[in-house]
Scaffold this motif. Structure first.
Motif, PDB file in Angstrom:
ATOM      1  N   ILE A   1       0.820  -1.208   0.000  1.00 31.58           N
ATOM      2  CA  ILE A   1       0.000   0.000   0.000  1.00 31.58           C
ATOM      3  C   ILE A   1       0.858   1.264   0.000  1.00 31.58           C
ATOM      4  O   ILE A   1       0.424   2.337  -0.429  1.00 31.58           O
ATOM      5  CB  ILE A   1      -0.965  -0.006   1.210  1.00 31.58           C
ATOM      6  CG1 ILE A   1      -2.060   1.056   1.031  1.00 31.58           C
ATOM      7  CG2 ILE A   1      -0.215   0.203   2.509  1.00 31.58           C
ATOM      8  CD1 ILE A   1      -3.110   1.034   2.105  1.00 31.58           C
ATOM      9  N   LEU A   2       2.119   1.138   0.475  1.00 31.77           N
ATOM     10  CA  LEU A   2       3.001   2.298   0.536  1.00 31.77           C
ATOM     11  C   LEU A   2       3.480   2.738  -0.841  1.00 31.77           C
ATOM     12  O   LEU A   2       4.158   3.767  -0.965  1.00 31.77           O
ATOM     13  CB  LEU A   2       4.203   1.989   1.436  1.00 31.77           C
ATOM     14  CG  LEU A   2       3.870   1.862   2.926  1.00 31.77           C
ATOM     15  CD1 LEU A   2       5.063   1.337   3.690  1.00 31.77           C
ATOM     16  CD2 LEU A   2       3.425   3.201   3.495  1.00 31.77           C
ATOM     17  N   ARG A   3       3.137   1.984  -1.869  1.00 34.08           N
ATOM     18  CA  ARG A   3       3.445   2.425  -3.230  1.00 34.08           C
ATOM     19  C   ARG A   3       2.475   3.530  -3.677  1.00 34.08           C
ATOM     20  O   ARG A   3       2.711   4.196  -4.678  1.00 34.08           O
ATOM     21  CB  ARG A   3       3.366   1.247  -4.205  1.00 34.08           C
ATOM     22  CG  ARG A   3       4.373   0.138  -3.919  1.00 34.08           C
ATOM     23  CD  ARG A   3       4.273  -0.964  -4.955  1.00 34.08           C
ATOM     24  NE  ARG A   3       5.138  -2.085  -4.645  1.00 34.08           N
ATOM     25  CZ  ARG A   3       6.433  -2.153  -4.967  1.00 34.08           C
ATOM     26  NH1 ARG A   3       6.991  -1.137  -5.621  1.00 34.08           N
ATOM     27  NH2 ARG A   3       7.152  -3.205  -4.649  1.00 34.08           N
TER      28      ARG A   3
ATOM     29  N   TYR B   1      10.707  -0.497   1.785  1.00 31.66           N
ATOM     30  CA  TYR B   1       9.874   0.695   1.600  1.00 31.66           C
ATOM     31  C   TYR B   1      10.415   1.873   2.406  1.00 31.66           C
ATOM     32  O   TYR B   1       9.656   2.727   2.855  1.00 31.66           O
ATOM     33  CB  TYR B   1       8.428   0.402   2.006  1.00 31.66           C
ATOM     34  CG  TYR B   1       7.773  -0.654   1.153  1.00 31.66           C
ATOM     35  CD1 TYR B   1       7.362  -0.373  -0.142  1.00 31.66           C
ATOM     36  CD2 TYR B   1       7.594  -1.950   1.638  1.00 31.66           C
ATOM     37  CE1 TYR B   1       6.771  -1.349  -0.935  1.00 31.66           C
ATOM     38  CE2 TYR B   1       7.006  -2.931   0.863  1.00 31.66           C
ATOM     39  CZ  TYR B   1       6.600  -2.631  -0.427  1.00 31.66           C
ATOM     40  OH  TYR B   1       6.027  -3.594  -1.210  1.00 31.66           O
ATOM     41  N   PHE B   2      11.719   1.894   2.559  1.00 29.35           N
ATOM     42  CA  PHE B   2      12.352   2.959   3.341  1.00 29.35           C
ATOM     43  C   PHE B   2      11.984   4.340   2.811  1.00 29.35           C
ATOM     44  O   PHE B   2      11.679   5.262   3.577  1.00 29.35           O
ATOM     45  CB  PHE B   2      13.878   2.778   3.326  1.00 29.35           C
ATOM     46  CG  PHE B   2      14.628   3.961   3.866  1.00 29.35           C
ATOM     47  CD1 PHE B   2      14.756   4.155   5.233  1.00 29.35           C
ATOM     48  CD2 PHE B   2      15.194   4.902   3.002  1.00 29.35           C
ATOM     49  CE1 PHE B   2      15.435   5.258   5.736  1.00 29.35           C
ATOM     50  CE2 PHE B   2      15.878   5.996   3.491  1.00 29.35           C
ATOM     51  CZ  PHE B   2      15.993   6.181   4.873  1.00 29.35           C
ATOM     52  N   LYS B   3      11.996   4.523   1.495  1.00 30.27           N
ATOM     53  CA  LYS B   3      11.701   5.841   0.924  1.00 30.27           C
ATOM     54  C   LYS B   3      10.282   6.286   1.252  1.00 30.27           C
ATOM     55  O   LYS B   3      10.036   7.463   1.536  1.00 30.27           O
ATOM     56  CB  LYS B   3      11.921   5.803  -0.597  1.00 30.27           C
ATOM     57  CG  LYS B   3      13.375   5.634  -1.015  1.00 30.27           C
ATOM     58  CD  LYS B   3      13.507   5.662  -2.531  1.00 30.27           C
ATOM     59  CE  LYS B   3      14.962   5.513  -2.952  1.00 30.27           C
ATOM     60  NZ  LYS B   3      15.118   5.517  -4.435  1.00 30.27           N
ATOM     61  N   SER B   4       9.354   5.338   1.230  1.00 36.96           N
ATOM     62  CA  SER B   4       7.958   5.680   1.545  1.00 36.96           C
ATOM     63  C   SER B   4       7.815   6.117   2.997  1.00 36.96           C
ATOM     64  O   SER B   4       7.149   7.111   3.303  1.00 36.96           O
ATOM     65  CB  SER B   4       7.050   4.495   1.250  1.00 36.96           C
ATOM     66  OG  SER B   4       7.095   4.147  -0.117  1.00 36.96           O
ATOM     67  N   PHE B   5       8.446   5.355   3.906  1.00 36.88           N
ATOM     68  CA  PHE B   5       8.369   5.726   5.319  1.00 36.88           C
ATOM     69  C   PHE B   5       9.080   7.054   5.574  1.00 36.88           C
ATOM     70  O   PHE B   5       8.627   7.858   6.405  1.00 36.88           O
ATOM     71  CB  PHE B   5       8.980   4.625   6.188  1.00 36.88           C
ATOM     72  CG  PHE B   5       8.050   3.482   6.448  1.00 36.88           C
ATOM     73  CD1 PHE B   5       6.927   3.651   7.242  1.00 36.88           C
ATOM     74  CD2 PHE B   5       8.287   2.228   5.904  1.00 36.88           C
ATOM     75  CE1 PHE B   5       6.062   2.601   7.493  1.00 36.88           C
ATOM     76  CE2 PHE B   5       7.425   1.171   6.138  1.00 36.88           C
ATOM     77  CZ  PHE B   5       6.309   1.361   6.932  1.00 36.88           C
TER      78      PHE B   5
END
Length: 744
Positions: free
Chosen positions: A423-425, A465-469
């Motif tokens: 979902i973080l995409r 998903y580091f960039k999303s967080f």
């Protein structure tokens, strides 16, 4: 080769018994249960040694057979059918043993007192009241706690002064007359004497404590005296808790087996091919149920339940002089809502609407996941009428919108775990998570640390998903700074840095007061410094369960500036006293935080919920002391419901406060049902659902100022609302699903 149902049937018991570890496990659990029974009911103290040994061996065999049946005919076969290996099963059992010991301590289970030697001496002194016509002493009997009489044959007398007559022991001719009795006892006893005009004075010595009793009475009657055993010893707590904890582990295993593998929960979900699609109209239908209930409550208790924090914020709202002592964002939000109509009742309606909408969104998601509609309606009605939720919605306090924002933030975390991070995409998900995190941070000053720690924890778990967080974190901080910067400046809201400094000091001062109460030695400079804050002899007003009497008593409050200026010195004194006497600090911390980790409260521990009560004249009171004379009082729009609803609520409070309000119980239940979902899905990532609840509770273990329910309400709300998600919102492992479908 295709797998058939017969491949998953339970192997013959004889085949299982050939493996020595099955027998040893059953014998171990049977011995544990027999030992627990013998300690709990004091078998060796109540019976002869041979009879007690026979009973223990008999119980050992009986409980071993029961353990064998539960493990290898009830629980293990289900786990094996679900695809779990024997190693995983034993690993789960070991983990549950640790959880069981933990629960035995935090519930806590009652540790029975082992019988110890009690000494009783009855002395007919020969003395009498001036109005008495005689000096005799008549003993009717000695009775145990269950009313059973203890025979006179168990008494010893050092003379012939006591005579048995009419089922009584009488001393009336020779004084002093001594009567002795000794026994192993862990329960109270009751002495009964005759009192009449001819009675004298009797001296009773119980375990070295002397009591003089004048038996004179103008009219014949009886006089009873109850003595509690004063020389008892705990039944080896260090052993008892692990023994009971292992039994709790077995109970947990049986419960997990039922909730994970029972076909009942499969029947309550529609087949995968029949799952309904998206339909946002159901959000409106689901929202109307709790909203209608909460609006009725709001109109009944209009304009809401109001405490001292609210009156301070309302004064700021009316005067326009807003500060950040209580979160200014909440005060501004109340100001915005009341532009429509100047009443806190409108704030109650708004927060009820927000929570009803959020609950409806969650339940609509569960509908799409295949939970049957009637099951969702049942849970929705429970949420609407749940006493704690209904009453907290009436409270005009920052903790209610904070709990709603917390639930929204938590739900978005659930969606991350559900999608395994996919979902973080979505940019929308990142923006919503940032807004929810910002609201949690703005509604309470300690909200930001929780959000940051939670995001860091999930970043580690979902590193890809580091960039999303990181984007969520940046947007959250940016939103907070936009509110606390330009928005606060536009309303001329000052930043009160002294509040934060005094907040730390006010948290530590009660610990220092605990050391003063315990007479922990003070260095001369420490004594001089603490006397400068308040007279250490009588002005610290120590309370082991709350910081309020110390932090806000007049003497200390007058020296608030001094405390702020020397806040580092306060920390230094606290550290030195703790190193000098760590037991005092630990005991005070356990007392202060018992609401969070202990299911049943400590003796004499207060527990604050909502401001609702009857006064001495039977009138309903919904507000605290109003120091600012705002004129806000109860103005019910549905007065015919006022007394019935209040009586209903207070009746539940008196009878079931532990089961319906105690936050520790709901924290542990939520963790349990998260484990149910993880086992059902056979995926450990679902355990991450419990992480934010544990982090939030751990934060309050360090910061909680008093045993007030509102501090732990967010986790409580999450546990209630997300219960159907953990219980129904998933499918069992594929092989088990096929087996359950075959059984159905």
């Amino acid at each position: 080769m295709d797998t058939t149902l017969n491949d998953y049937k339970l192997a013959a018991p004889t085949a299982l018994m050939k493996k020595w570890h099955w027998v040893l496990t059953a014998l171990f659990l049977g011995a544990d249960a027999a030992l627990c029974y013998s300690w709990t009911f004091s078998i060796f103290a109540r019976h002869s040694i041979w009879k007690a040994l026979f009973m223990v061996l008999y119980l050992w065999g009986l409980f071993s057979l029961l353990a064998y049946y539960l493990l290898y005919r009830v629980t293990y076969p289900r786990f094996r059918e679900g695809g779990y290996s024997i190693r995983q099963f034993y690993g789960l059992l070991a983990g549950l043993a640790g959880c069981g010991v933990f629960l035995a301590v935090v519930i806590p289970v009652h540790v029975p007192q082992q019988p110890a030697r009690q000494h009783l001496e009855i002395i007919a002194t020969g003395n009498r009241n001036e109005q008495a016509q005689g000096r005799e002493v008549r003993l009717v009997g000695l009775y145990g706690s269950d009313g059973t009489a203890i025979g006179f044959g168990q008494f010893r007398s050092d003379s012939a002064s006591w005579a048995e007559q009419d089922n009584q022991l009488i001393a009336k001719d020779h004084f002093p007359a001594n009567l002795l009795w000794e026994a192993d006892l862990n329960e109270p006893i009751r002495l009964m004497f005759i009192a009449h005009p001819w009675s004298g004075i009797v001296r009773v010595v119980w375990n070295g404590q002397t009591h003089e009793i004048d038996l004179y009475s103008q009219q014949p009657t009886t006089k009873e005296v109850v003595f509690k055993p004063s020389i008892t010893r705990p039944a080896f707590e260090i052993y008892y808790y692990p023994v009971v904890g292992i039994l709790i582990a077995v109970i947990l295993l049986v419960l997990l087996t039922f909730f994970v593998f029972s076909p009942v929960f499969q029947r309550l979900q529609v087949p995968p091919e029949e799952k309904p699609g998206a339909n946002r109209r159901f959000i409106i239908f689901f929202m109307l149920v709790p909203l209608s209930v909460w609006v009725v409550f709001a109109l009944t208790y209009w304009p809401g339940l109001m405490g001292s924090d609210f009156f301070d914020q309302w004064r700021q709202l009316i005067s326009g002089q807003i500060n950040d002592a209580h979160p200014a964002f909440h005060t501004l939000l109340m100001w915005l809502i009341t532009r429509i109509y100047l009443s806190p009742g409108l704030v109650v309606i708004a927060q009820s609407l927000a929570l009803a909408l959020l609950v409806a969104v969650i339940f609509n998601h569960l509908r799409q996941k295949g939970i049957r509609l009637w099951v969702l309606w049942v849970f929705l009605i429970l949420v609407a009428f749940w006493p704690a939720i209904a009453m907290m919605n009436l409270s005009v306090v920052k903790d209610v919108p904070y709990a709603i924002a917390f639930l929204w933030f938590y739900w978005l975390i659930v969606k991350i775990v559900e999608s395994n991070g996919e979902i973080l995409r979505s940019r929308q998900a990142i923006i919503l998570l940032a807004i929810a995190g910002a609201l949690v941070s703005l509604f309470r000053h300690n909200g930001l640390p929780f959000v940051v720690i939670t995001l860091v924890g999930f970043t580690i778990m979902y590193w890809r998903y580091f960039k999303s967080f990181f984007a969520v974190f940046v947007l959250t901080i940016l939103t907070i700074n936009l509110v606390r910067g330009p928005l606060y400046s536009a309303f001329h809201i000052p930043r009160l840095e002294t509040v934060e400094k005094y907040g730390l000091s006010s948290f530590l001062l009660p610990y220092i007061a605990a050391h003063l109460d315990a007479d922990t030695p003070l260095a001369p400079d420490e004594e001089a410094f603490l006397n400068r804050i308040a007279d250490i002899e009588d002005d610290w007003r120590y309370d082991p369960f709350t910081t309020v009497p110390v932090a806000f008593n007049p003497s200390i409050h007058q020296n608030r500036r001094f405390v702020i200026e020397y806040s580092n010195r306060v920390v230094d004194v606290f550290v030195k006293l703790t190193l000098r006497n760590p037991r005092v600090t630990i005991n005070h911390w356990l007392n202060m935080t018992n609401m969070i980790w202990r299911v049943y409260p400590l003796p004499n521990s207060p527990f604050y919920t909502v401001l609702l009560r009857f006064d001495g004249e039977g009138r309903v009171i919904t507000y605290d002391v109003d120091p600012y004379h705002t004129g806000l009082t109860l103005d019910s729009k549905l007065p015919f419901l006022l007394n019935p609803l209040t009586g209903w609520y207070l009746g539940w409070m008196d009878r079931y406060i532990v089961y319906f309000w105690r936050p520790a119980l709901y924290l542990y239940l939520f963790i349990f049902f998260v484990c149910v979902r993880a086992l059902r899905c056979k995926n450990g990532r679902w355990l991450l659902l419990a992480l934010p609840a544990v982090l939030h509770s751990a934060m309050w273990l360090l910061l909680i100022p008093s045993p007030d329910f509102r501090y732990t309400y967010p986790v409580y709300l999450v546990a209630i609302v997300l219960l159907p998600y953990c219980l129904f919102g998933s499918t069992a492992p594929q092989r088990l699903t096929e087996l359950i479908a075959h059984r159905i």
